[in-house]
Design a protein around this motif. Structure first.
Motif, PDB file in Angstrom:
ATOM      1  N   MET A   1     -13.295  -3.472 -61.823  1.00 31.08           N
ATOM      2  CA  MET A   1     -13.606  -2.502 -62.633  1.00 31.08           C
ATOM      3  C   MET A   1     -14.781  -2.978 -63.365  1.00 31.08           C
ATOM      4  N   LYS A   2     -15.943  -2.201 -63.679  1.00 35.53           N
ATOM      5  CA  LYS A   2     -16.865  -2.632 -64.674  1.00 35.53           C
ATOM      6  C   LYS A   2     -16.389  -2.362 -66.096  1.00 35.53           C
ATOM      7  N   SER A   3     -17.214  -2.630 -67.070  1.00 34.98           N
ATOM      8  CA  SER A   3     -16.868  -2.248 -68.429  1.00 34.98           C
ATOM      9  C   SER A   3     -17.311  -0.750 -68.564  1.00 34.98           C
ATOM     10  N   LYS A   4     -16.537  -0.212 -69.554  1.00 32.63           N
ATOM     11  CA  LYS A   4     -16.363   1.193 -69.857  1.00 32.63           C
ATOM     12  C   LYS A   4     -16.757   1.403 -71.259  1.00 32.63           C
ATOM     13  N   THR A   5     -17.661   2.263 -71.881  1.00 27.60           N
ATOM     14  CA  THR A   5     -17.866   2.498 -73.162  1.00 27.60           C
ATOM     15  C   THR A   5     -17.436   4.106 -73.344  1.00 27.60           C
ATOM     16  N   PHE A   6     -16.630   4.101 -74.625  1.00 28.39           N
ATOM     17  CA  PHE A   6     -16.327   5.513 -75.124  1.00 28.39           C
ATOM     18  C   PHE A   6     -16.786   5.614 -76.521  1.00 28.39           C
ATOM     19  N   TYR A   7     -17.396   6.887 -76.629  1.00 31.44           N
ATOM     20  CA  TYR A   7     -18.241   7.054 -78.103  1.00 31.44           C
ATOM     21  C   TYR A   7     -17.407   8.254 -78.795  1.00 31.44           C
ATOM     22  N   SER A   8     -17.448   8.280 -80.192  1.00 29.08           N
ATOM     23  CA  SER A   8     -16.691   9.377 -80.875  1.00 29.08           C
ATOM     24  C   SER A   8     -17.550   9.683 -81.968  1.00 29.08           C
ATOM     25  N   ASN A   9     -17.664  10.757 -82.406  1.00 25.90           N
ATOM     26  CA  ASN A   9     -18.611  11.140 -83.671  1.00 25.90           C
ATOM     27  C   ASN A   9     -17.859  10.869 -84.855  1.00 25.90           C
ATOM     28  N   ILE A  39     -14.381  -1.323 -73.269  1.00 28.16           N
ATOM     29  CA  ILE A  39     -13.544  -2.170 -72.621  1.00 28.16           C
ATOM     30  C   ILE A  39     -14.031  -2.956 -71.470  1.00 28.16           C
ATOM     31  N   SER A  40     -13.644  -4.259 -71.394  1.00 29.32           N
ATOM     32  CA  SER A  40     -14.233  -4.783 -70.248  1.00 29.32           C
ATOM     33  C   SER A  40     -13.185  -5.691 -69.629  1.00 29.32           C
ATOM     34  N   PRO A  41     -12.745  -5.756 -68.310  1.00 32.49           N
ATOM     35  CA  PRO A  41     -11.696  -6.328 -67.647  1.00 32.49           C
ATOM     36  C   PRO A  41     -11.651  -7.703 -67.819  1.00 32.49           C
ATOM     37  N   ILE A  42     -10.535  -8.526 -68.122  1.00 31.40           N
ATOM     38  CA  ILE A  42     -10.203  -9.871 -67.993  1.00 31.40           C
ATOM     39  C   ILE A  42      -9.155 -10.479 -67.241  1.00 31.40           C
ATOM     40  N   SER A  43      -9.148 -11.633 -66.687  1.00 33.71           N
ATOM     41  CA  SER A  43      -8.019 -11.949 -65.854  1.00 33.71           C
ATOM     42  C   SER A  43      -6.620 -12.002 -66.471  1.00 33.71           C
ATOM     43  N   GLU A  44      -6.928 -12.605 -67.877  1.00 35.19           N
ATOM     44  CA  GLU A  44      -5.433 -12.858 -68.632  1.00 35.19           C
ATOM     45  C   GLU A  44      -4.830 -11.927 -68.911  1.00 35.19           C
ATOM     46  N   SER A  45      -3.498 -11.779 -69.146  1.00 35.64           N
ATOM     47  CA  SER A  45      -2.752 -10.509 -69.583  1.00 35.64           C
ATOM     48  C   SER A  45      -2.658 -10.478 -71.148  1.00 35.64           C
ATOM     49  N   LYS A  46      -3.877 -10.306 -71.488  1.00 38.25           N
ATOM     50  CA  LYS A  46      -3.947 -10.163 -73.005  1.00 38.25           C
ATOM     51  C   LYS A  46      -5.148  -8.907 -73.410  1.00 38.25           C
ATOM     52  N   ILE A  47      -5.212  -8.725 -74.608  1.00 43.67           N
ATOM     53  CA  ILE A  47      -6.171  -7.842 -75.207  1.00 43.67           C
ATOM     54  C   ILE A  47      -7.022  -8.653 -76.062  1.00 43.67           C
ATOM     55  N   SER A  98      -0.722  -3.147 -66.194  1.00 45.98           N
ATOM     56  CA  SER A  98      -1.333  -4.106 -65.365  1.00 45.98           C
ATOM     57  C   SER A  98      -0.973  -5.468 -65.727  1.00 45.98           C
ATOM     58  N   THR A  99      -1.165  -6.438 -64.962  1.00 44.07           N
ATOM     59  CA  THR A  99      -1.121  -7.808 -65.423  1.00 44.07           C
ATOM     60  C   THR A  99      -2.398  -8.235 -66.051  1.00 44.07           C
ATOM     61  N   LYS A 100      -3.592  -7.364 -65.560  1.00 45.42           N
ATOM     62  CA  LYS A 100      -4.838  -8.023 -66.101  1.00 45.42           C
ATOM     63  C   LYS A 100      -5.318  -7.200 -67.320  1.00 45.42           C
ATOM     64  N   GLY A 101      -5.772  -8.037 -68.418  1.00 46.45           N
ATOM     65  CA  GLY A 101      -5.924  -7.380 -69.591  1.00 46.45           C
ATOM     66  C   GLY A 101      -7.430  -6.864 -69.940  1.00 46.45           C
ATOM     67  N   TYR A 102      -7.897  -6.849 -71.115  1.00 43.08           N
ATOM     68  CA  TYR A 102      -9.306  -6.451 -71.427  1.00 43.08           C
ATOM     69  C   TYR A 102      -9.672  -7.027 -72.823  1.00 43.08           C
ATOM     70  N   LYS A 103     -11.023  -7.189 -72.652  1.00 41.78           N
ATOM     71  CA  LYS A 103     -11.797  -7.638 -74.064  1.00 41.78           C
ATOM     72  C   LYS A 103     -12.081  -6.119 -74.590  1.00 41.78           C
ATOM     73  N   VAL A 104     -11.688  -5.859 -75.706  1.00 34.11           N
ATOM     74  CA  VAL A 104     -12.191  -4.558 -76.378  1.00 34.11           C
ATOM     75  C   VAL A 104     -13.230  -4.949 -77.433  1.00 34.11           C
ATOM     76  N   THR A 105     -14.254  -4.250 -77.703  1.00 31.96           N
ATOM     77  CA  THR A 105     -15.204  -4.282 -78.460  1.00 31.96           C
ATOM     78  C   THR A 105     -15.584  -2.953 -79.222  1.00 31.96           C
ATOM     79  N   THR A 106     -15.195  -3.088 -80.563  1.00 34.07           N
ATOM     80  CA  THR A 106     -15.516  -1.554 -81.089  1.00 34.07           C
ATOM     81  C   THR A 106     -16.948  -1.766 -82.156  1.00 34.07           C
TER      82      THR A 106
END
Length: 301
Positions: A1-9, A39-47, A98-106
């Motif tokens: 999975m690639k990075s995905k971006t959400f945006y809100s006004n 959100i960008s997927p990472i291999s670790e089970s963390k956020i 899932s066992t895989k985590g994410y890097k979350v950037t706001t």
């Protein structure tokens, strides 16, 4: 999975502050400022979570375990993120399953003290990520009328009304010919919406107010053709809410000698006020110590 971006006004409530909770018809506008969540997927089970402000400075950083969202961070922001993630998972048990985590950037487009919806834009972005209903997620976390969620999702002005607890959101045309005479002035302090709502519920008591009176003002504002009529309507609205909440109007508090009209927005006492003025009011407000003045067209989508 690639990075995905959400945006809100971001959001501003132009009419029916407080009484929107009791079913009044409100006029709300999404702002050109908002917040993104990537959100960008990472291999670790963390956020891994990092939040940037409007000047690209990190204002929060934390790490959460994926299984129960626990963290070594003890601050209020960490607690809020955990609360939102857990609530999202109750609404969609497959979320983060899932066992895989994410890097979350706001990333915020506006200063955090502006009160344009740091929380509501986050709720809406996480709801989109988790594929859950944003209004339900709001109810399980921050609470409130939900108009800010509607602004987060819409790119035009809207009318917003609660009917039997359900949000009725309708895009509307609000593009007054005198919009160059409208400004938003920041009061140099952030208002806590939850505290404002608490005060409203305590103050209104048995006050005999009419939701219809506010509905009428909202409808008349939508079709208003002249600046003077608009000024009269927002002054009438301000005086009406003042009686219900037993609070002094902002104009009487700070701007008694101002020649135009001033209307509180959202929770009274902080964030932005709406100013309607035949003359450019920048120098007036700067002389009073209020440096942040944004023309309507620069603020509203």
């Amino acid at each position: 999975m690639k990075s995905k971006t959400f945006y809100s006004n971001g959001k501003l409530l132009l009419t029916a502050e407080y009484v929107v909770l009791d079913g009044a018809l409100s006029l709300a506008v999404p702002t050109k400022y908002g917040q993104s969540l990537t959100i960008s997927p990472i291999s670790e089970s963390k956020i891994y979570w990092v939040s940037f402000d409007h000047e690209d400075r990190i204002w929060f950083e934390g790490c959460f375990n994926l299984d129960n969202f626990s963290t070594e961070e003890q601050g209020d922001i960490s607690k809020r993120i955990i609360q939102i993630l857990k609530a999202a998972k109750t609404l969609n048990p497959q979320f983060l399953n899932s066992t895989k985590g994410y890097k979350v950037t706001t990333k915020l487009d506006f200063p955090r003290n502006w009160g344009l919806g740091t929380s509501s834009t986050l709720i809406n972005n996480i709801a989109n990520w988790a594929n859950v209903d944003a209004y339900q997620l709001l109810n399980k976390t921050f609470g409130g009328s939900g108009y800010d969620i509607a602004c987060a999702e819409n790119n035009t002005p809207i009318t917003y009304q609660l009917q039997n607890g359900n949000p009725i959101v309708l895009p509307c045309t609000f593009n007054p010919s005198f919009k160059d005479n409208l400004y938003f002035v920041h009061l140099n302090k952030k208002q806590n919406s939850r505290e404002g709502i608490k005060h409203y519920k305590e103050a209104k008591g048995d006050s005999n107010f009419s939701v219809e009176a506010i509905n009428t003002i909202t409808k008349e504002l939508l079709t208003c053709m002249h600046l003077e009529a608009f000024k009269n309507l927002i002054t009438e609205h301000e005086n009406y809410i003042s009686k219900i909440t037993k609070q002094t109007t902002i104009k009487d508090l700070y701007f008694k000698d101002f020649q135009g009209a001033v209307k509180s927005l959202g929770a009274w006492g902080g964030d932005f006020v709406l100013v309607a003025s035949a003359n450019n009011p920048i120098e007036y407000f700067k002389s009073k110590g209020f440096e942040t003045l944004i023309p309507y067209s620069e603020m509203v989508r």
